[in-house]
Structure formats: C-alpha cells, structure tokens
Design a protein around this motif. Structure first.
Motif, PDB file in Angstrom:
ATOM      1  N   ARG A 297       0.232  12.259  -9.387  1.00 11.02           N
ATOM      2  CA  ARG A 297      -0.593  13.469  -9.151  1.00 11.02           C
ATOM      3  C   ARG A 297       0.262  14.727  -9.240  1.00 11.02           C
ATOM      4  O   ARG A 297      -0.127  15.719  -9.835  1.00 11.02           O
ATOM      5  CB  ARG A 297      -1.243  13.407  -7.767  1.00 11.02           C
ATOM      6  CG  ARG A 297      -2.581  12.685  -7.741  1.00 11.02           C
ATOM      7  CD  ARG A 297      -3.346  13.024  -6.460  1.00 11.02           C
ATOM      8  NE  ARG A 297      -2.565  12.795  -5.258  1.00 11.02           N
ATOM      9  CZ  ARG A 297      -2.451  11.604  -4.651  1.00 11.02           C
ATOM     10  NH1 ARG A 297      -3.060  10.551  -5.134  1.00 11.02           N
ATOM     11  NH2 ARG A 297      -1.724  11.478  -3.555  1.00 11.02           N
TER      12      ARG A 297
ATOM     13  N   THR B 270      10.604   9.404   2.601  1.00 13.71           N
ATOM     14  CA  THR B 270       9.884  10.285   1.681  1.00 13.71           C
ATOM     15  C   THR B 270      10.409  11.703   1.874  1.00 13.71           C
ATOM     16  O   THR B 270      11.074  11.999   2.873  1.00 13.71           O
ATOM     17  CB  THR B 270       8.376  10.272   1.972  1.00 13.71           C
ATOM     18  OG1 THR B 270       8.195  10.428   3.374  1.00 13.71           O
ATOM     19  CG2 THR B 270       7.723   8.986   1.515  1.00 13.71           C
TER      20      THR B 270
ATOM     21  N   ALA C  36      -0.086   0.373 -10.252  1.00 13.14           N
ATOM     22  CA  ALA C  36      -0.457   1.707  -9.760  1.00 13.14           C
ATOM     23  C   ALA C  36      -0.115   2.801 -10.772  1.00 13.14           C
ATOM     24  O   ALA C  36      -0.425   3.976 -10.548  1.00 13.14           O
ATOM     25  CB  ALA C  36       0.242   1.982  -8.426  1.00 13.14           C
TER      26      ALA C  36
ATOM     27  N   ASP D 275       0.837  -1.213   0.000  1.00 11.84           N
ATOM     28  CA  ASP D 275       0.000   0.000   0.000  1.00 11.84           C
ATOM     29  C   ASP D 275       0.866   1.255   0.000  1.00 11.84           C
ATOM     30  O   ASP D 275       0.530   2.263  -0.637  1.00 11.84           O
ATOM     31  CB  ASP D 275      -0.924   0.021   1.223  1.00 11.84           C
ATOM     32  CG  ASP D 275      -2.037  -1.005   1.087  1.00 11.84           C
ATOM     33  OD1 ASP D 275      -2.230  -1.536  -0.030  1.00 11.84           O
ATOM     34  OD2 ASP D 275      -2.697  -1.292   2.112  1.00 11.84           O
ATOM     35  N   TRP D 276       1.967   1.197   0.727  1.00 16.66           N
ATOM     36  CA  TRP D 276       2.857   2.367   0.792  1.00 16.66           C
ATOM     37  C   TRP D 276       3.448   2.654  -0.595  1.00 16.66           C
ATOM     38  O   TRP D 276       3.516   3.804  -1.029  1.00 16.66           O
ATOM     39  CB  TRP D 276       3.973   2.120   1.811  1.00 16.66           C
ATOM     40  CG  TRP D 276       4.876   3.289   2.011  1.00 16.66           C
ATOM     41  CD1 TRP D 276       4.654   4.358   2.839  1.00 16.66           C
ATOM     42  CD2 TRP D 276       6.139   3.531   1.372  1.00 16.66           C
ATOM     43  NE1 TRP D 276       5.712   5.241   2.745  1.00 16.66           N
ATOM     44  CE2 TRP D 276       6.630   4.760   1.856  1.00 16.66           C
ATOM     45  CE3 TRP D 276       6.898   2.821   0.436  1.00 16.66           C
ATOM     46  CZ2 TRP D 276       7.850   5.287   1.438  1.00 16.66           C
ATOM     47  CZ3 TRP D 276       8.110   3.357   0.020  1.00 16.66           C
ATOM     48  CH2 TRP D 276       8.581   4.582   0.521  1.00 16.66           C
TER      49      TRP D 276
ATOM     50  N   VAL E  12       2.115   1.890  -3.471  1.00 15.90           N
ATOM     51  CA  VAL E  12       1.030   2.439  -4.297  1.00 15.90           C
ATOM     52  C   VAL E  12       0.830   3.927  -3.967  1.00 15.90           C
ATOM     53  O   VAL E  12       0.719   4.765  -4.875  1.00 15.90           O
ATOM     54  CB  VAL E  12      -0.282   1.650  -4.064  1.00 15.90           C
ATOM     55  CG1 VAL E  12      -1.469   2.361  -4.708  1.00 15.90           C
ATOM     56  CG2 VAL E  12      -0.147   0.240  -4.611  1.00 15.90           C
ATOM     57  N   ASP E  13       0.809   4.264  -2.675  1.00 13.97           N
ATOM     58  CA  ASP E  13       0.631   5.676  -2.281  1.00 13.97           C
ATOM     59  C   ASP E  13       1.730   6.551  -2.879  1.00 13.97           C
ATOM     60  O   ASP E  13       1.461   7.658  -3.368  1.00 13.97           O
ATOM     61  CB  ASP E  13       0.679   5.826  -0.754  1.00 13.97           C
ATOM     62  CG  ASP E  13      -0.577   5.278  -0.096  1.00 13.97           C
ATOM     63  OD1 ASP E  13      -1.554   5.001  -0.819  1.00 13.97           O
ATOM     64  OD2 ASP E  13      -0.557   5.115   1.145  1.00 13.97           O
ATOM     65  N   GLN E  14       2.972   6.072  -2.829  1.00 11.96           N
ATOM     66  CA  GLN E  14       4.086   6.872  -3.352  1.00 11.96           C
ATOM     67  C   GLN E  14       3.965   7.078  -4.859  1.00 11.96           C
ATOM     68  O   GLN E  14       4.161   8.178  -5.375  1.00 11.96           O
ATOM     69  CB  GLN E  14       5.436   6.193  -3.036  1.00 11.96           C
ATOM     70  CG  GLN E  14       5.742   6.058  -1.577  1.00 11.96           C
ATOM     71  CD  GLN E  14       5.590   7.353  -0.834  1.00 11.96           C
ATOM     72  OE1 GLN E  14       6.102   8.391  -1.266  1.00 11.96           O
ATOM     73  NE2 GLN E  14       4.855   7.332   0.266  1.00 11.96           N
TER      74      GLN E  14
ATOM     75  N   GLU F  55       1.254   6.892  -6.718  1.00  5.64           N
ATOM     76  CA  GLU F  55       0.098   7.747  -7.056  1.00  5.64           C
ATOM     77  C   GLU F  55       0.384   9.212  -6.724  1.00  5.64           C
ATOM     78  O   GLU F  55      -0.016  10.115  -7.477  1.00  5.64           O
ATOM     79  CB  GLU F  55      -1.144   7.243  -6.325  1.00  5.64           C
ATOM     80  CG  GLU F  55      -1.594   5.904  -6.917  1.00  5.64           C
ATOM     81  CD  GLU F  55      -2.857   5.339  -6.276  1.00  5.64           C
ATOM     82  OE1 GLU F  55      -3.404   4.379  -6.827  1.00  5.64           O
ATOM     83  OE2 GLU F  55      -3.288   5.860  -5.219  1.00  5.64           O
ATOM     84  N   ALA F  56       1.106   9.447  -5.616  1.00  3.66           N
ATOM     85  CA  ALA F  56       1.427  10.833  -5.254  1.00  3.66           C
ATOM     86  C   ALA F  56       2.320  11.469  -6.316  1.00  3.66           C
ATOM     87  O   ALA F  56       2.129  12.633  -6.685  1.00  3.66           O
ATOM     88  CB  ALA F  56       2.114  10.869  -3.886  1.00  3.66           C
TER      89      ALA F  56
END
Ligand SMILES: C[S@@+](CC[C@H](N)C(=O)[O-])C[C@H]1O[C@@H](n2cnc3c(N)ncnc32)[C@H](O)[C@@H]1O
Length: 289
Positions: free
Chosen positions: A117, A288, A142, A106-107, A109-111, A113-114
């Motif tokens: 964006r 990050t 992702a 999940d982490w 994927v979050d990175q 996607e961020a």
C-alpha cells in the motif's frame, strides 16, 4: 501471549492442526489425518488427557525412531494458513512444520500488505532458515517477492513442493540453498535491499563446513541483516532455545537493528492444547518502524 487455537471444521477435517495434549516429556498433535506423539522435554507436567495418547498413529522415540500404525515412510498433506503442506516423518523426529509459526502468519501478511500500500510495488522479503517454506508461501501469497534461504537442499526441495501443492509454483520466489550468514554478507556487497526479513534460526545447524550457533552467531547475523534493509523495514525473529531468554534476544535485536519507540513487540510462542495443557515453544520478536 499468543494462543494458537486449532482450526476445526467438521466439513474439512483435513484442515485440522491441533495440539491435543502435552506432558511427561512428550507432545501429542493432530496434523490432518495423523495423530503424532513426539518427545518434548519442556512438557514437564503430567498429561491432562492420558487416554487420548492411544489414538497416536505415529510415535517418535530417540532410540527406536518412528513406530506406530501409520507407515512413517509415507508423506501426507495438511491444510494450514490457506496452504497445502506436505508433511513427512523425518529422521530427527520432525514433521516439516512448526505449528507455533502459524501464529506469525497474519502479522507477516499485514506487513507485506502495508508495504505494498505504501510503495505501490511488491514488498521484497528475505526469509532465512526458511525450512519447508510456511512463511515464504504466506508472504508470497500476500504479494511479496521472496528470497527463501536454507542450507539444506532437501528443505528447499520440500518448500518448492509445498509451493506447487499450494498453487504457488509460479509465485516470485528465489529458492536458494546457502548458508544464511554467507548469503546475507554477499547480498550486502551486491547492495540488495529488502523491505522485511524473517529469521527462524535453530540453536545449532550446519551449512557445508560452516557451523551455525545461535549463541555465538546471532548478533553478527542481525547486524549484517540491518545492512540489507531500507528504512522502515520489518523484522521477525523467532527463537526456540532453552537458555536464550527474552531479555538476551531483545538486547541482540536492539544492538543490531534500528528500533523506534514502541516498534518492538515480544510474543511468547506457545500452543494451547485441546486438553487444556500449554506448551511453551519460544519467543517471537516483531519489529516495525
Ligand atoms: C527452521 S530452523 C529451526 C527452527 C525451529 N523452529 C526450531 O525449533 O529450532 C531450521 C532450518 O534452518 C536451516 N539451517 C540450519 N543452519 C543453517 C544455516 N547456517 N544457514 C541457512 N539455513 C540453515 C535448516 O536446514 C532447517 O531447515
């Protein structure tokens, strides 16, 4: 502390990856249709649920290799992290999946996607020691373009099969059989830039005639990686080696990588068994901007 909870679903039992019990130097895990009993020296307590161990389909011992009621030569498929992954009983007692890595999905994927964006283009991710491709495929799905590097041709072929099984055969992944250290140095000379780097180095490994030793080589590799990234890039380093403690890992990262205040997170990787036992499986360092 990350507790990896097994995925249980009565309608899709094949989804199930779970640590069932651990103890007496061994671990008992369900991987889809098979229950696997393997050595794990860090499991020092007594098993919490001794009766469960009779359910093992496959058992690995250093001397005897694989035994059990399933044919160890036959691969099988599990669903994990929304992917279909082929598992196989390997000569070294592995199955082709390190389930503690699921906690990082999940982490990642979050990175990814961020980054998408923020910059409006696919995130470029470098996955080193990428093994059978779990995090490569998580990142690709992702929306990342991924460079997947592993020194073992068999591991890269296995990862490509996992991409096919997962419907990601056409995903933008560069599949590379190479030594991680040599590859990163050459990428720096080619002035390649990545938005994030994932590393899951073993304690000891071989790439052709070159030997990898976490102990001696991690610092240089992290520094070489830092030359490959654009500002704000993310880093995931996982290590599973007894004797390489968290402080040392953090120190190696801080020396090589631009860490901003609050930008470094340390997580214990451990699996919690359905029996209540826990299995320590190393550490993840997430950086990050
Ligand atoms: C995923 S790591 C092992 C980390 C693992 N989670 C553990 O418990 O040790 C193992 C992978 O690194 C690869 N490998 C070993 N040495 C390498 C090197 N010098 N360069 C690239 N890949 C290497 C192996 O082929 C294998 O697929």
């Amino acid at each position: 502390v990350v507790h990896h909870r097994p995925v249980t679903s009565p309608t899709r039992p094949i989804d199930e990856i779970a640590l069932l019990d651990a103890g007496a130097g061994r671990r008992l895990e369900r991987f889809g249709e098979r229950v696997v009993d393997r050595p794990h020296p860090a499991a020092i307590l007594s098993p919490a649920a001794p009766r469960l161990w009779r359910d093992a389909d496959l058992r690995f011992d250093r001397d005897a290799g694989w035994t059990g009621r399933s044919d160890a030569q036959v691969p099988w498929t599990v669903a994990a992290a929304g992917l279909s992954l082929e598992l196989r009983a390997t000569d070294s007692g592995g199955v082709g999946l390190f389930p503690e890595q699921l906690a990082n999905g999940d982490w990642v994927v979050d990175q990814v996607e961020a980054r998408i964006r923020a910059q409006g283009t696919p995130a470029a991710v470098l996955n080193l020691f990428a093994h059978t491709g779990l995090l490569t495929l998580v990142a690709a799905r992702a929306g990342a373009t991924v460079t997947h590097v592993d020194a073992a041709r068999t591991a890269v072929a296995w990862a490509r099969r996992n991409a096919q099984l997962s419907g990601l055969a056409e995903a933008p992944v560069r599949w590379i059989v190479d030594d991680a250290v040599g590859f990163v140095r050459r990428e720096a000379r080619r002035r390649r830039r990545y938005d994030g780097i994932l590393l899951d180095p073993p304690a000891y490994g071989h790439a052709g005639r070159r030997t990898w030793r976490l102990d001696a080589d991690l610092g240089d590799l992290l520094f070489a990686c830092s030359q490959l990234v654009a500002p704000g890039a993310f880093l995931l380093l996982t290590a599973h080696t007894a004797g390489f403690d968290d402080d040392r890992l953090i120190d190696e990262v801080r020396r090589a990588w631009p860490v901003t205040p609050g930008g470094l997170e340390v997580r214990a990787l451990e699996l919690e068994a359905t029996s209540g036992a826990t299995l320590p499986l190393g550490t993840a360092i997430r950086v990050t901007a």
